[in-house]
Design a protein around this motif. Structure first.
Motif, PDB file in Angstrom:
ATOM      1  N   GLU A  13     -13.612   3.090  -2.732  1.00 33.25           N
ATOM      2  CA  GLU A  13     -12.267   2.878  -2.179  1.00 33.25           C
ATOM      3  C   GLU A  13     -11.357   2.214  -3.202  1.00 33.25           C
ATOM      4  O   GLU A  13     -10.154   2.494  -3.246  1.00 33.25           O
ATOM      5  CB  GLU A  13     -12.361   2.024  -0.921  1.00 33.25           C
ATOM      6  N   PHE A  14     -11.925   1.313  -4.018  1.00 32.38           N
ATOM      7  CA  PHE A  14     -11.143   0.677  -5.080  1.00 32.38           C
ATOM      8  C   PHE A  14     -10.594   1.736  -6.039  1.00 32.38           C
ATOM      9  O   PHE A  14      -9.405   1.732  -6.385  1.00 32.38           O
ATOM     10  CB  PHE A  14     -12.030  -0.322  -5.822  1.00 32.38           C
ATOM     11  N   LEU A  15     -11.454   2.640  -6.479  1.00 32.45           N
ATOM     12  CA  LEU A  15     -11.003   3.690  -7.391  1.00 32.45           C
ATOM     13  C   LEU A  15      -9.981   4.602  -6.719  1.00 32.45           C
ATOM     14  O   LEU A  15      -8.979   4.989  -7.338  1.00 32.45           O
ATOM     15  CB  LEU A  15     -12.204   4.493  -7.890  1.00 32.45           C
ATOM     16  N   TRP A  16     -10.234   4.945  -5.450  1.00 29.87           N
ATOM     17  CA  TRP A  16      -9.295   5.838  -4.749  1.00 29.87           C
ATOM     18  C   TRP A  16      -7.917   5.191  -4.632  1.00 29.87           C
ATOM     19  O   TRP A  16      -6.891   5.836  -4.858  1.00 29.87           O
ATOM     20  CB  TRP A  16      -9.852   6.186  -3.374  1.00 29.87           C
ATOM     21  N   HIS A  17      -7.888   3.904  -4.292  1.00 27.82           N
ATOM     22  CA  HIS A  17      -6.607   3.207  -4.158  1.00 27.82           C
ATOM     23  C   HIS A  17      -5.843   3.203  -5.475  1.00 27.82           C
ATOM     24  O   HIS A  17      -4.637   3.503  -5.506  1.00 27.82           O
ATOM     25  CB  HIS A  17      -6.847   1.770  -3.676  1.00 27.82           C
ATOM     26  N   HIS A  18      -6.533   2.865  -6.566  1.00 29.88           N
ATOM     27  CA  HIS A  18      -5.832   2.726  -7.838  1.00 29.88           C
ATOM     28  C   HIS A  18      -5.561   4.059  -8.516  1.00 29.88           C
ATOM     29  O   HIS A  18      -4.715   4.126  -9.426  1.00 29.88           O
ATOM     30  CB  HIS A  18      -6.625   1.812  -8.765  1.00 29.88           C
ATOM     31  N   LEU A  19      -6.227   5.116  -8.095  1.00 30.95           N
ATOM     32  CA  LEU A  19      -5.965   6.436  -8.683  1.00 30.95           C
ATOM     33  C   LEU A  19      -4.995   7.263  -7.863  1.00 30.95           C
ATOM     34  O   LEU A  19      -4.434   8.232  -8.368  1.00 30.95           O
ATOM     35  CB  LEU A  19      -7.276   7.201  -8.862  1.00 30.95           C
ATOM     36  N   THR A  20      -4.822   6.894  -6.582  1.00 28.02           N
ATOM     37  CA  THR A  20      -3.906   7.661  -5.725  1.00 28.02           C
ATOM     38  C   THR A  20      -2.752   6.826  -5.198  1.00 28.02           C
ATOM     39  O   THR A  20      -1.745   7.392  -4.761  1.00 28.02           O
ATOM     40  CB  THR A  20      -4.665   8.246  -4.524  1.00 28.02           C
ATOM     41  N   GLY A  21      -2.894   5.500  -5.206  1.00 26.93           N
ATOM     42  CA  GLY A  21      -1.862   4.640  -4.628  1.00 26.93           C
ATOM     43  C   GLY A  21      -1.926   4.547  -3.126  1.00 26.93           C
ATOM     44  O   GLY A  21      -1.063   3.919  -2.503  1.00 26.93           O
ATOM     45  N   GLU A  22      -2.942   5.151  -2.518  1.00 30.02           N
ATOM     46  CA  GLU A  22      -3.045   5.153  -1.070  1.00 30.02           C
ATOM     47  C   GLU A  22      -3.768   3.898  -0.571  1.00 30.02           C
ATOM     48  O   GLU A  22      -4.718   3.425  -1.196  1.00 30.02           O
ATOM     49  CB  GLU A  22      -3.801   6.392  -0.592  1.00 30.02           C
ATOM     50  N   GLY A  23      -3.322   3.378   0.574  1.00 30.25           N
ATOM     51  CA  GLY A  23      -3.992   2.257   1.209  1.00 30.25           C
ATOM     52  C   GLY A  23      -3.834   0.967   0.431  1.00 30.25           C
ATOM     53  O   GLY A  23      -2.965   0.817  -0.442  1.00 30.25           O
TER      54      GLY A  23
END
Length: 975
Positions: free
Chosen positions: A391-401
Motif C-alpha cells: 500500500e505504501f508503494l501504491w500510494h506513492h506511485l499513484t497518489g491514491e489514498g
C-alpha cells in the motif's frame, strides 16, 4: 397487518433487509479491500553490459507480471542472497494482484543468470537494475512520467533491500522504495565495533558502532560465502513469516536456515566452509573466474580471503565493502522510503536501519521506519506488513489514498500463548526519534557489581554461546530454551546486575553503558607479536540479559555487541562507551537486567592468544535504556472495527433466522411421498459463465428398484448425485427423499448411504478402524452400524484388519462400499462402484445390489459399464448434456426401438408371415432366429400372428442390447 407482509411480500422484505445488512457489514469489515487483480506472467532473458561501456554481455533471467488493467505503475523485486527470482515469486504475485506491473530477476551469479557475484557493485548489479528500468520504460503496460522514465518502486529484502537503496541513490527514475532487513554499511555489519572513546550519539533509538575494522561475524560470513560458492539454490519458497500482532501461529513454524523467511525469500543457507576455496562449486553455466571462490568476482574473493586470514579487514576490503553498500549513496536518496527491519536479526541489526534513516532524512528524503518481530533469525514480514509495504508503494506511485506507513512503529513480543506462539502487539510512535522528531528518551538503570577479572583461554576455547545465527527464532520466545543456547563459561565473563524492576521497562532501541577495561599482566606477554594478539587492544563481547525472578535468563534477540578497545601502552585503565545492539524487550516487574562482558563468542572471530582483563563500570549511571513512547495499534475504541463486528453479528443473526425458517420448511414431510425413496422435480444447477450442468431434471425412484443413472461424460450425473447428498445446492427445483426436502445437513441424509467421487481413508489405520471411526462420527449407536453385514457384503475377509495403505484399488473400492452400507441405509447411492474390481468381484457386486434391493431398500448406481447396468439394474435414467432423455425399465428402454428376435420352429414361414404385417420391415433369418423391426407393432401381436400361421414361437424378445439403445438415445459419437 398489511397484506404485503404476507407470503411472497414478507420473504422479499426479509431478503432486502438481509442484503442491506450484508452490504453495510461488508463495507465496514472490508473497507477499501478489493478482489485480487488478475494478471499474467511471462519469462524473458535480458542482455546487460558486463561492465559499463564493455562489449561483453551477461544474461539476466527475468519474469514480468502484468495485471489486466494497464498502464500501471511498476515495481522491481530483487531477491535475497543465495536465492533467485523464484525466491520472490510470492511477493511478486501479491504485488501483481494489487495492480502493479512487477519485474523479478535472478541477479548475476544466481539462478539461470550468467556472470559473477559482485555484492551489488554499482558497475554490475546496480547497473543491471538500471537496465531493467530501461526495459520497463519501453513496455506499453507500464505507466511513465516521461519518455524513458517509468513510474517505478523497488522493494526487496536483505541483499535485495540493499539493491533497492543503491538503485534509488544512483538512478533518479526510482520513485519510492521499501527495503527490508538490509544493511547500511556492509563493512560495519559484518565487522562491527560497538565501542567509542568519545560519548556516543544517542539521538536516535538504535545507533551502532562508528569505528571501522571491528570483529568479524565468522559464522555469518562463512554462511554467506558458502551460499556464493555452492550451486545456486532451487528453492522458490519465501520461507516462514514472523508472527504478527493478532496472529495465531504454531511455534514449530520457524525459519530453518539463515535468512530463511527473510523478506523476499532471502535464501541464505549452508555450512561454514574453509576459506577461501570452500566446499561446493558453481552452478552449471556460471562464470567461475579463477575457481577459488566459486561464483564471486576476484575482488570479492580477495576481500573474503583478507578477513578470513586474521578476522580483520584491510583498507582495500573496507573500501570495497563501503563501495557496494547503501551508505555510499544514501546522501542522494530523496524519494519516499519505508525501512523495515527485524528485531531478531544477528546479521543486520536495528542499527543498520537507524543509519539509513538518519542519512536519507539528512538528504531530504521522507522516511518511515518499522521494526517487526522477525528478521534473519525470526522470519520474513508477515502478510499484514507486506500489505502495508504494498500500500505504501501504491500510494506513492499513484497518489491514491493516504500513506499507510506510520512514521515509526515497532512490535513488542510478549509471553507465549497456550498454542506455543508468542503474543505480539504493534506500537506506533508519532516520529522516529532523532530523525523526524525530538531525541530519544532514555531511562538509566543502576547496575551493581565489582571490578572483575576475565580471561581469554588459549585458542578462545571454550567460548561463550549467544545463540545459533539464523536459527535463533526456535528459542527466542522462551527463557527455558534460551538458557540452553546461551552460555558464558566461568571466569571468561564479567557480570553486572540491576535490582528487580518496580514496573515494566519497555526497551526500544540500543542501550548504552560506559566500561573501564584494564589489561592484566598476563596479557602483556608477547606484546611484540603485534596487533590482533590481545596485547595492544582488547576484543570483548557485551550483551544484556533479561533475568527472571527464578534466575533463568533470556538474551533479547540473541544480540551481542563486539568491541575492539585500544589499550594504553602503560597498562592504565581505558574507558569506552559501548552501544549495545538494538532490541525491543519488555523487562517486566520483578525482572532484572544483567550486563555481561565476555572475552569470547562462538559466532565471532576472537584472537587465539590468551589474555586477561579487569572489567568494571566506568561511572554510576549504569545502563541507559532507550524508551520510545507510542500507542498500541489496537488500543482505544476501534469504531470502524466494532461497527464491522456489529454488522457481521447482524448478518449472522439474519442468516441464522433465515436458515432456521428454511430448515423448518425443509423438514416438513410431504405425506404422499413419505414411502418413496427419491423424487427429483425440475432440478437445475447453473454456474457462473453460463454453464448449466443439470437442466430441468425430473424422475422418480420407487422402493426395491436398482436404478442405473446413465449418460456420457459431462451429462450431469455426478452433479445430480452431489445435489442429492446435499453437497451442493440446486439453482432451481428440489430433491425429496422419503418426502423430506434435501438441503445441506438435512436429517434425512442419515437415511442415505453414499459413495460419491471416492472415499477418503486414513492410510495408517486398518480398514476396520476406518469404518469404526466413520460410524462414530455419525453419532449414531454402535449397535445400529451392522458392521458385520457390511463387511460380509464387501468381501474383504481378514484384509479388513490390515492398514489401508497396503490395499489395492479394488480393496479400497470394496471398503468404500462397505462404508456406504453401514447402518443398512434405506437408500444406497453409489457412483461408479465397480471401478477397480476384477470380473469375479463385479459379479459379486451385482448379486449384492440385487439382494440389497430385494429387502425393500433402493439402490441408485451411476456407471459407465452398460453391460453391468443391463444385468444389474431394474430401471434406468438416461441423461445427456444435463437433461433427461429417457427413463423407465431396462427392458422397456431396450425394446423401445421396435427391433425384436423370435426363436421359432419354421424360420422361413415365420419370416414370410412377419413381412405381411403392416409396419414390419427388415426381416432377417438367422438359423432358428428371425429378426425384424416391428416399428410400432406390439411384440405380442407379432407373436399372435405367427401362432395363427402355425409357427411355434419358443422365445420372443428385444433384439438390441442396452448399449445399442443408449447410443441411439444420446447419438453415437456424442459426448
Amino acid at each position: 397487518m398489511p397484506r404485503f407482509l404476507h407470503g411472497r411480500g414478507r420473504r422479499l422484505t426479509a431478503l432486502l433487509a438481509v442484503v442491506v445488512i450484508v452490504v453495510a457489514g461488508g463495507f465496514l469489515l472490508l473497507g477499501d479491500n478489493e478482489e485480487p487483480v488478475p494478471y499474467r506472467a511471462h519469462a524473458a532473458t535480458i542482455d546487460v553490459e558486463a561492465t559499463p561501456g564493455s562489449e561483453d554481455r551477461e544474461q539476466l533471467d527475468t519474469t514480468v507480471y502484468i495485471p489486466d488493467e494497464t498502464p500501471a505503475p511498476a515495481v522491481l523485486v530483487p531477491h535475497g542472497f543465495g536465492g533467485d527470482k523464484r525466491s520472490v515469486e510470492r511477493d511478486a504475485r501479491e504485488l501483481a494482484e494489487r495492480g502493479f506491473v512487477v519485474l523479478t530477476w535472478s541477479a548475476r551469479g544466481f539462478g539461470e543468470s550468467t556472470g559473477q557475484i559482485a555484492l551489488n557493485d554499482p558497475d554490475r548489479e546496480v547497473a543491471d537494475a538500471s537496465r531493467l528500468l530501461d526495459h520497463l520504460s519501453g513496455m506499453p503496460e507500464v505507466r511513465t512520467d516521461e519518455d524513458g522514465d517509468p513510474r517505478v518502486g523497488v522493494t526487496g529484502g536483505s541483499y535485495g533491500g540493499a539493491l533497492a537503496l543503491l538503485l534509488a541513490g544512483t538512478d533518479d527514475r526510482v520513485d519510492a522504495i521499501a527495503p527490508a532487513i538490509t544493511y547500511n554499511d556492509l563493512g560495519r555489519s559484518l565487522l562491527p565495533n560497538h565501542a567509542a572513546e568519545a560519548d556516543s550519539d544517542v539521538a536516535t533509538p538504535a545507533p551502532g558502532g562508528s569505528a571501522e575494522s571491528g570483529v568479524l561475524k565468522q559464522t555469518w560470513i562463512g554462511t554467506l560465502f558458502s551460499a556464493g560458492t555452492g550451486a545456486p539454490t532451487a528453492s522458490g519458497d519465501a520461507g516462514p513469516d514472523a508472527v504478527e500482532a493478532g496472529q495465531e501461529q504454531d511455534s514449530d513454524d520457524v525459519a530453518t536456515g539463515p535468512d530463511a523467511g527473510g523478506a523476499g525469500g532471502n535464501g541464505v543457507g549452508g555450512a561454514v566452509p574453509d576459506l577461501p576455496g570452500g566446499p561446493g562449486g558453481p552452478g552449471d553455466g556460471q562464470d567461475t573466474g579463477d575457481g577459488l571462490c566459486g561464483r564471486f568476482t576476484a575482488e570479492v574473493c580477495a576481500a573474503f580471503t583478507d578477513v578470513a586470514t586474521n578476522g580483520e579487514a584491510g583498507r582495500d576490503t573496507l573500501d570495497l565493502l563501503h563501495r557496494v553498500s547503501p551508505a555510499s549513496v544514501t546522501d542522494n536518496i530523496t524519494v519516499p522510503t519505508f525501512l523495515v527491519q527485524g528485531e531478531h536479526d544477528t546479521l543486520f541489526g536495528l542499527d543498520q536501519a537507524d543509519a539509513n534513516a538518519r542519512e536519507i532524512a539528512e538528504a531530504g528524503g521522507d522516511v518511515s521506519v518499522a521494526w517487526y518481530a522477525g528478521g534473519h533469525d525470526g522470519g520474513g514480514p508477515g502478510p499484514t506488513l507486506r500489505g502495508v509495504m504494498g500500500e505504501f508503494l501504491w500510494h506513492h506511485l499513484t497518489g491514491e489514498g493516504e500513506d499507510p506507513a506510520a512514521p515509526f512503529a515497532y512490535d513488542v513480543t510478549g509471553a507465549l500463548r497456550a498454542g506455543g506462539a508468542p503474543s505480539v502487539r504493534n506500537v506506533e510512535a508519532p516520529a522516529y526519534p532523532g530523525v523526524t522528531g525530538d531525541d530519544v528518551q532514555r531511562r538509566d538503570v543502576q547496575l551493581t557489581g565489582p571490578e572483575q577479572q576475565v580471561v581469554r583461554p588459549p585458542g578462545g576455547t571454550p567460548s561463550s554461546i549467544s545463540g545459533i545465527p539464523g536459527l535463533n527464532r526456535v528459542v527466542s520466545g522462551t527463557s527455558r530454551l534460551s538458557g540452553l543456547f546461551t552460555m558464558d563459561p566461568p571466569g571468561q565473563a564479567a557480570m553486572f546486575t540491576s535490582q528487580p524492576m518496580n514496573s515494566q521497562l519497555l526497551a526500544a532501541g540500543a542501550p548504552t553503558v560506559r566500561l573501564q577495561v584494564t589489561p592484566e599482566q598476563a596479557g602483556q606477554q608477547g606484546r611484540q607479536q603485534g596487533r590482533g594478539q590481545g596485547q595492544d587492544e582488547a576484543v570483548l563481547f557485551a550483551k544484556v540479559y533479561d533475568v527472571n525472578p527464578d534466575g533463568t535468563r533470556t538474551l533479547p534477540g540473541n544480540a551481542v555487541a563486539p568491541i575492539r578497545v585500544p589499550l594504553a601502552e602503560d597498562g592504565s585503565p581505558t574507558e569506552v562507551d559501548v552501544t549495545l545492539p538494538g532490541i525491543v524487550r519488555p523487562f517486566e516487574s520483578e525482572h532484572r537486567l544483567q550486563l555481561v562482558v565476555s572475552t569470547t563468542d562462538q559466532s565471532f572471530h576472537a584472537p587465539d592468544s590468551p589474555a586477561a582483563y579487569r572489567i568494571s563500570l566506568a561511572d554510576d549511571r549504569g545502563i541507559s535504556v532507550p524508551v520510545v513512547a507510542g500507542t498500541t495499534a489496537t488500543a482505544g475504541w476501534p469504531v470502524a472495527q466494532l461497527a464491522g463486528i456489529g454488522g457481521a453479528l447482524a448478518v449472522a443473526l439474519a442468516v441464522a433466522v433465515i436458515a432456521a425458517i428454511r430448515r423448518k420448511r425443509s423438514h416438513t414431510v410431504d405425506p404422499e411421498l413419505a414411502e418413496t425413496p427419491m423424487v427429483i422435480s425440475g432440478l437445475t444447477k447453473s454456474y457462473p459463465g453460463g454453464l448449466t450442468a443439470v437442466s430441468d431434471l425430473s424422475f422418480r425412484v420407487e422402493p426395491g428398484q436398482v436404478l442405473g443413472l446413465l449418460g456420457p461424460n459431462g451429462a450431469g450425473k455426478t452433479t445430480t448425485l452431489r445435489m442429492l447428498m446435499g453437497l451442493i445446492t440446486p439453482t432451481e427445483g428440489e430433491i425429496r427423499v422419503f418426502g423430506h426436502r434435501v438441503t445441506p445437513g438435512a436429517p434425512v441424509l442419515s437415511r442415505i448411504g453414499s459413495f460419491v467421487e471416492g472415499a477418503g481413508f486414513l492410510p495408517h489405520l486398518s480398514g476396520a478402524a476406518n469404518l469404526e471411526l466413520y460410524w462414530q462420527a455419525t453419532g449414531r449407536p454402535v449397535d445400529k452400524a451392522h458392521v458385520a453385514e457390511a463387511l460380509e457384503i464387501a468381501g474383504l475377509g481378514d484384509a479388513v484388519h490390515r492398514k489401508v495403505r497396503t490395499y489395492s484399488q479394488g480393496m479400497r473400492q470394496r471398503l468404500a462400499i462397505a462404508q456406504a452400507m453401514l447402518g443398512l441405509p434405506e437408500l444406497l447411492v453409489l457412483d461408479e462402484p465397480t471401478n477397480g474390481l476384477d470380473p469375479p468381484q463385479i459379479h459379486q457386486m451385482r448379486e449384492v445390489l440385487r439382494r440389497y434391493a430385494a429387502t425393500g431398500r433402493t439402490v441408485v448406481v451411476s456407471s459407465h459399464l452398460l453391460a453391468e447396468v443391463e444385468q444389474t439394474c431394474t430401471d434406468v435414467v438416461v441423461m445427456h448434456r444435463g437433461k433427461l432423455i429417457a427413463s423407465g425399465g431396462v427392458h422397456d428402454i431396450i425394446a423401445a426401438g421396435g427391433e425384436a428376435t423370435f426363436r421359432v420352429d419354421d424360420a422361413d414361414r415365420a419370416a414370410d408371415t412377419l413381412r405381411t404385417l403392416d409396419g414390419v420391415s427388415d426381416v432377417e433369418v438367422d438359423g432358428e432366429l428371425v429378426h425384424a423391426d416391428l416399428g410400432g407393432l406390439p411384440r405380442s401381436e407379432a407373436v399372435a400372428a405367427l401362432v395363427r400361421a402355425d409357427v411355434s414361437v419358443e422365445q420372443a424378445g428385444p433384439r438390441r442390447r442396452l448399449e445399442d439403445a443408449f447410443l441411439q438415445l444420446v447419438g453415437e459419437g456424442d459426448g
